[in-house]
Enzyme design. Structure first.
Site, PDB file in Angstrom:
ATOM      1  N   GLU A  81     -15.252   8.706 -11.909  1.00 25.02           N
ATOM      2  CA  GLU A  81     -14.300   7.707 -12.407  1.00 25.02           C
ATOM      3  C   GLU A  81     -15.076   6.555 -13.020  1.00 25.02           C
ATOM      4  O   GLU A  81     -14.538   5.812 -13.832  1.00 25.02           O
ATOM      5  CB  GLU A  81     -13.429   7.210 -11.235  1.00 25.02           C
ATOM      6  CG  GLU A  81     -12.383   6.177 -11.594  1.00 25.02           C
ATOM      7  CD  GLU A  81     -12.882   4.732 -11.520  1.00 25.02           C
ATOM      8  OE1 GLU A  81     -12.078   3.840 -11.726  1.00 25.02           O
ATOM      9  OE2 GLU A  81     -14.081   4.486 -11.255  1.00 25.02           O
ATOM     10  N   CYS A 113     -10.070  10.266  -8.657  1.00 32.42           N
ATOM     11  CA  CYS A 113     -10.871  10.903  -7.598  1.00 32.42           C
ATOM     12  C   CYS A 113     -10.747  12.422  -7.612  1.00 32.42           C
ATOM     13  O   CYS A 113     -11.330  13.093  -6.755  1.00 32.42           O
ATOM     14  CB  CYS A 113     -10.427  10.392  -6.233  1.00 32.42           C
ATOM     15  SG  CYS A 113     -10.359   8.610  -6.149  1.00 32.42           S
ATOM     16  N   HIS A 235      -8.762  14.080   1.042  1.00 34.93           N
ATOM     17  CA  HIS A 235      -9.411  12.988   0.299  1.00 34.93           C
ATOM     18  C   HIS A 235      -9.347  11.707   1.134  1.00 34.93           C
ATOM     19  O   HIS A 235      -8.305  11.384   1.702  1.00 34.93           O
ATOM     20  CB  HIS A 235      -8.707  12.792  -1.052  1.00 34.93           C
ATOM     21  CG  HIS A 235      -9.136  11.551  -1.763  1.00 34.93           C
ATOM     22  ND1 HIS A 235     -10.462  11.268  -2.025  1.00 34.93           N
ATOM     23  CD2 HIS A 235      -8.435  10.476  -2.243  1.00 34.93           C
ATOM     24  CE1 HIS A 235     -10.557  10.101  -2.642  1.00 34.93           C
ATOM     25  NE2 HIS A 235      -9.339   9.598  -2.780  1.00 34.93           N
TER      26      HIS A 235
HETATM   27  N1  CAA Z   1      -6.276  -4.078  14.329  1.00 29.93           N
HETATM   28  C1  CAA Z   1      -5.949  -2.803  14.031  1.00 29.93           C
HETATM   29  N2  CAA Z   1      -5.230  -2.450  12.921  1.00 29.93           N
HETATM   30  C2  CAA Z   1      -4.828  -3.438  12.083  1.00 29.93           C
HETATM   31  C3  CAA Z   1      -5.128  -4.801  12.352  1.00 29.93           C
HETATM   32  C4  CAA Z   1      -5.886  -5.106  13.517  1.00 29.93           C
HETATM   33  N3  CAA Z   1      -6.220  -6.369  13.820  1.00 29.93           N
HETATM   34  N4  CAA Z   1      -4.600  -5.532  11.354  1.00 29.93           N
HETATM   35  C5  CAA Z   1      -3.981  -4.670  10.516  1.00 29.93           C
HETATM   36  N5  CAA Z   1      -4.122  -3.416  10.963  1.00 29.93           N
HETATM   37  C6  CAA Z   1      -3.622  -2.190  10.338  1.00 29.93           C
HETATM   38  C7  CAA Z   1      -2.238  -2.315   9.780  1.00 29.93           C
HETATM   39  O1  CAA Z   1      -1.260  -2.196  10.800  1.00 29.93           O
HETATM   40  C8  CAA Z   1      -2.199  -1.174   8.802  1.00 29.93           C
HETATM   41  O2  CAA Z   1      -1.993   0.035   9.504  1.00 29.93           O
HETATM   42  P1  CAA Z   1      -0.938   1.143   8.964  1.00 29.93           P
HETATM   43  O3  CAA Z   1      -1.534   1.663   7.696  1.00 29.93           O
HETATM   44  O4  CAA Z   1      -0.899   2.141  10.053  1.00 29.93           O
HETATM   45  O5  CAA Z   1       0.358   0.434   8.711  1.00 29.93           O
HETATM   46  C9  CAA Z   1      -3.643  -1.128   8.263  1.00 29.93           C
HETATM   47  O6  CAA Z   1      -4.425  -1.905   9.176  1.00 29.93           O
HETATM   48  C10 CAA Z   1      -3.791  -1.730   6.868  1.00 29.93           C
HETATM   49  O7  CAA Z   1      -3.311  -3.041   6.885  1.00 29.93           O
HETATM   50  P2  CAA Z   1      -2.164  -3.540   5.871  1.00 29.93           P
HETATM   51  O8  CAA Z   1      -0.947  -2.690   5.973  1.00 29.93           O
HETATM   52  O9  CAA Z   1      -2.020  -5.014   6.093  1.00 29.93           O
HETATM   53  O10 CAA Z   1      -2.744  -3.206   4.436  1.00 29.93           O
HETATM   54  P3  CAA Z   1      -3.693  -4.067   3.486  1.00 29.93           P
HETATM   55  O11 CAA Z   1      -2.947  -5.148   2.811  1.00 29.93           O
HETATM   56  O12 CAA Z   1      -4.937  -4.429   4.202  1.00 29.93           O
HETATM   57  O13 CAA Z   1      -4.055  -2.956   2.377  1.00 29.93           O
HETATM   58  C11 CAA Z   1      -4.749  -0.889   1.427  1.00 29.93           C
HETATM   59  C12 CAA Z   1      -4.549  -1.664   2.733  1.00 29.93           C
HETATM   60  C13 CAA Z   1      -3.435  -0.777   0.681  1.00 29.93           C
HETATM   61  C14 CAA Z   1      -5.265   0.498   1.795  1.00 29.93           C
HETATM   62  C15 CAA Z   1      -5.808  -1.659   0.561  1.00 29.93           C
HETATM   63  O14 CAA Z   1      -7.037  -1.681   1.236  1.00 29.93           O
HETATM   64  C16 CAA Z   1      -6.007  -1.015  -0.800  1.00 29.93           C
HETATM   65  O15 CAA Z   1      -5.293  -1.338  -1.766  1.00 29.93           O
HETATM   66  N6  CAA Z   1      -7.013  -0.122  -0.929  1.00 29.93           N
HETATM   67  C17 CAA Z   1      -7.321   0.570  -2.216  1.00 29.93           C
HETATM   68  C18 CAA Z   1      -6.308   1.622  -2.585  1.00 29.93           C
HETATM   69  C19 CAA Z   1      -6.424   2.901  -1.784  1.00 29.93           C
HETATM   70  O16 CAA Z   1      -7.440   3.232  -1.217  1.00 29.93           O
HETATM   71  N7  CAA Z   1      -5.334   3.672  -1.781  1.00 29.93           N
HETATM   72  C20 CAA Z   1      -5.318   4.960  -1.107  1.00 29.93           C
HETATM   73  C21 CAA Z   1      -4.501   5.976  -1.825  1.00 29.93           C
HETATM   74  S1  CAA Z   1      -5.008   6.110  -3.541  1.00 29.93           S
HETATM   75  C22 CAA Z   1      -6.342   7.178  -3.519  1.00 29.93           C
HETATM   76  O17 CAA Z   1      -6.559   7.877  -2.583  1.00 29.93           O
HETATM   77  C23 CAA Z   1      -7.241   7.183  -4.714  1.00 29.93           C
HETATM   78  C24 CAA Z   1      -8.451   6.367  -4.387  1.00 29.93           C
HETATM   79  O18 CAA Z   1      -9.434   6.905  -3.895  1.00 29.93           O
HETATM   80  C25 CAA Z   1      -8.420   4.934  -4.678  1.00 29.93           C
END
Ligand code: CAA
Length: 382
Positions: A81, A113, A235
Site C-alpha cells: 500500500e 492490505c 488479517h
Molecule cells: N482497558 C481495556 N480496553 C479498553 C480501555 C482500557 N482502559 N479503554 C478502551 N478500551 C477498549 C474499548 O472498549 C474498545 O474495545 P471494543 O473494540 O471491544 O469496543 C477498544 O479498546 C478500542 O477503543 P475505542 O472503541 O475507544 O476505539 P478508538 O477510538 O481507540 O479507535 C480504532 C480504535 C478504530 C481501531 C482506531 O485505532 C483506528 O482507526 N485504527 C485504524 C483503522 C483500522 O485498523 N481498522 C481496522 C479495520 S480496516 C483494515 O483492517 C485495513 C487496515 O489494515 C487498516
C-alpha cells in the site's frame, strides 16, 4: 491428479527501531491497557531514515533465495500500500538488490492490505501452468497515520516474503476461494498524502461485512465445512481485530469457535504493529512457528484490504513444517528501542519528496539501506 501448489518457504523482516506502546500511552495520557488489551498491541516497529518498504522487503526475501537459489524464479510480485514511486514498481528495486536473474518479470500490486493474496493466487496460476517455475512474493508496508489520532497506536511496519512453488513444504493452498468487493470509503491514502485517511469504526464494520460475504461465497462454491478448518488466520490491523473477526464467524455460522483456533497467529503482529499487506502472512509465520500441532491441518485465511476487497481461502499444512521454522522472534528482539520524541521526529521526516537531492547515511542494522534521492530517483545500498 493435479499438482499441489502453495507456500514453500516464508520469511519475515521488520524495522531497526521499536516503540513500546506503554511509552506512547504515558506520553499521550492514555491508559496503557487500552492499547494492550483494547487493541491487543504491545509495540510497534518504527522505520529508521534508511529503511522503507524496499529495504524491508528485500531483507525478508534474501534468506529464501539463500536457501532455494534464484534459478527457478521468473516472477517477482511486490504487494504494498506504501509504494515509493507512482510508476516504477518496488519490485524492480528489490529485484536488483536481490540479484535476481534479468529473465524475470517484476511487478507491484496494490489494493490496500489485500494485494499479497492477489499475488499468491496469481503466483499459483503461473506455477500451475509451469510447475518448474517458482514465484517470489514480497508483501511489505509501513502503516502511517496522523499523530495524536485514535489510529496512531495501530501503526507499524514489516515485510513477509514467500515462495510459491509446486509440492510446497509449508502450506498447500486449496483451489476453492470466496471473494467480495465493495466500494467503501473506510480507509484510503490520497496520492498527495503519506498518511492514511481512515474512518476507524466504519473500517471495522466493512472488514466484518467483507469477511462474512467472502465466507458465504466460499461455502457457496463448495468450500470446506467450518468443522473441517482447524485453525484460522485473520488479517490483523491490530490483533484485537482478529478476535472480532473470529467472533463474527462464530456468530455467522452458529458454531462455537474457541479462541485457541486463531490466537497463536497474533504473536508477531502484537509486537510489529500493522504491516498492511504483510500482516496476514506475519500471522501465518507466527502460527507456523508457535503451533506444534499443525501437520495435515487446514488453516482458514481471511484477507481484507480496505476500500474494499476480501478473500477467504484455505491451505493444508505440510507434514514436516516444523523442520522449516524460521524464528522471526529474533528479528523482533533485535530492534532498538526509541523514545516517543524520536519516533515522532522520524514520523515527521518521513516525506522526503523528490525535488532536492538528499543523502541518507546508514543508521539501522538493516541488511539493505535506503540511500536517499539523487536526480529525483531513489537510491539504495546493499
Ligand atoms: N482497558 C481495556 N480496553 C479498553 C480501555 C482500557 N482502559 N479503554 C478502551 N478500551 C477498549 C474499548 O472498549 C474498545 O474495545 P471494543 O473494540 O471491544 O469496543 C477498544 O479498546 C478500542 O477503543 P475505542 O472503541 O475507544 O476505539 P478508538 O477510538 O481507540 O479507535 C480504532 C480504535 C478504530 C481501531 C482506531 O485505532 C483506528 O482507526 N485504527 C485504524 C483503522 C483500522 O485498523 N481498522 C481496522 C479495520 S480496516 C483494515 O483492517 C485495513 C487496515 O489494515 C487498516
Amino acid at each position: 491428479m493435479t499438482t499441489p501448489i502453495g507456500i514453500h518457504d516464508l520469511s519475515l523482516a521488520t524495522t531497526g527501531y521499536v516503540l513500546d506502546l506503554a511509552d506512547l500511552a504515558a506520553a499521550t495520557g492514555v491508559d496503557p491497557d487500552k492499547y494492550r488489551i483494547g487493541l491487543g498491541q504491545d509495540e510497534m516497529s518504527v522505520p529508521g531514515p534508511d529503511e522503507d518498504i524496499v529495504t524491508m522487503g528485500a531483507a525478508a526475501a534474501l534468506p529464501i533465495l539463500e536457501r532455494h537459489g534464484r534459478d527457478r524464479i521468473r516472477t517477482l510480485f511486490f504487494a504494498t500500500e506504501s509504494g515509493v514511486d507512482q510508476s516504477k514498481s518496488a519490485a524492480v528495486f528489490a529485484h536488483r538488490l536481490l540479484e535476481l536473474p534479468a529473465a524475470c518479470r517484476a511487478v507491484e500490486l496494490k489494493q490496500a492490505c489485500y494485494a499479497a493474496t492477489a499475488a499468491l493466487q496469481a503466483g499459483i496460476g503461473i506455477v500451475a501452468r509451469n510447475p518448474g517455475e517458482q514465484v517470489l512474493v514480497i508483501a511489505s508496508d509501513i502503516a502511517r497515520y496522523e499523530v495524536d489520532t485514535a489510529a496512531e497506536p495501530t501503526q507499524g511496519a514489516g515485510a513477509v516474503a514467500f515462495l510459491v512453488s509446486a509440492d510446497p513444504a509449508l502450506v498447500e493452498i486449496e483451489p476453492v476461494v470466496g471473494v467480495d468487493t465493495a466500494d467503501v470509503d473506510d480507509f484510503w491514502r490520497p496520492n498527495d498524502s503519506v498518511t492514511a485517511v481512515v474512518d476507524g469504526k466504519l473500517s471495522i464494520d466493512a472488514y466484518l461485512d467483507g469477511f462474512t460475504a467472502a465466507w458465504d461465497d466460499y461455502r457457496a462454491r463448495g468450500g470446506a465445512d467450518i468443522d473441517a478448518i482447524g485453525r484460522f488466520c485473520h488479517h490483523q490491523p491490530f490483533t484485537r481485530m482478529a478476535a472480532k473477526a473470529h467472533r463474527r464467524l462464530a456468530e455467522h455460522t452458529g458454531v462455537d469457535l474457541p479462541a485457541d483456533r486463531y490466537e497463536t497467529s497474533t504473536a508477531y503482529n502484537r509486537r510489529m504493529g500493522n504491516s498492511y499487506t504483510a500482516s496476514l502472512y506475519a500471522g501465518l509465520a507466527a502460527l507456523l512457528d508457535g503451533d506444534d500441532n499443525l501437520a495435515g491441518r487446514r488453516i482458514g485465511f481471511l484477507s481484507y484490504g480496505s476500500g474494499s476487497v476480501s478473500e477467504f481461502f484455505t491451505g493444508v499444512v505440510g507434514p514436516d513444517y516444523r523442520e522449516h521454522r524460521r524464528g522471526a522472534q529474533a528479528q523482533l528482539d533485535a530492534r532498538e528501542p526509541v523514545s516517543v520524541a524520536r519516533y515522532r521526529e522520524l514520523h515527521a521526516a518521513a516525506h522526503l519528496g523528490s525535488t532536492h537531492d538528499v543523502e541518507i547515511a546508514p543508521e539501522t542494522r538493516t541488511r539493505f539501506h535506503f540511500a536517499g534521492i539523487r536526480g529525483r530517483a531513489r537510491r539504495y545500498r546493499s
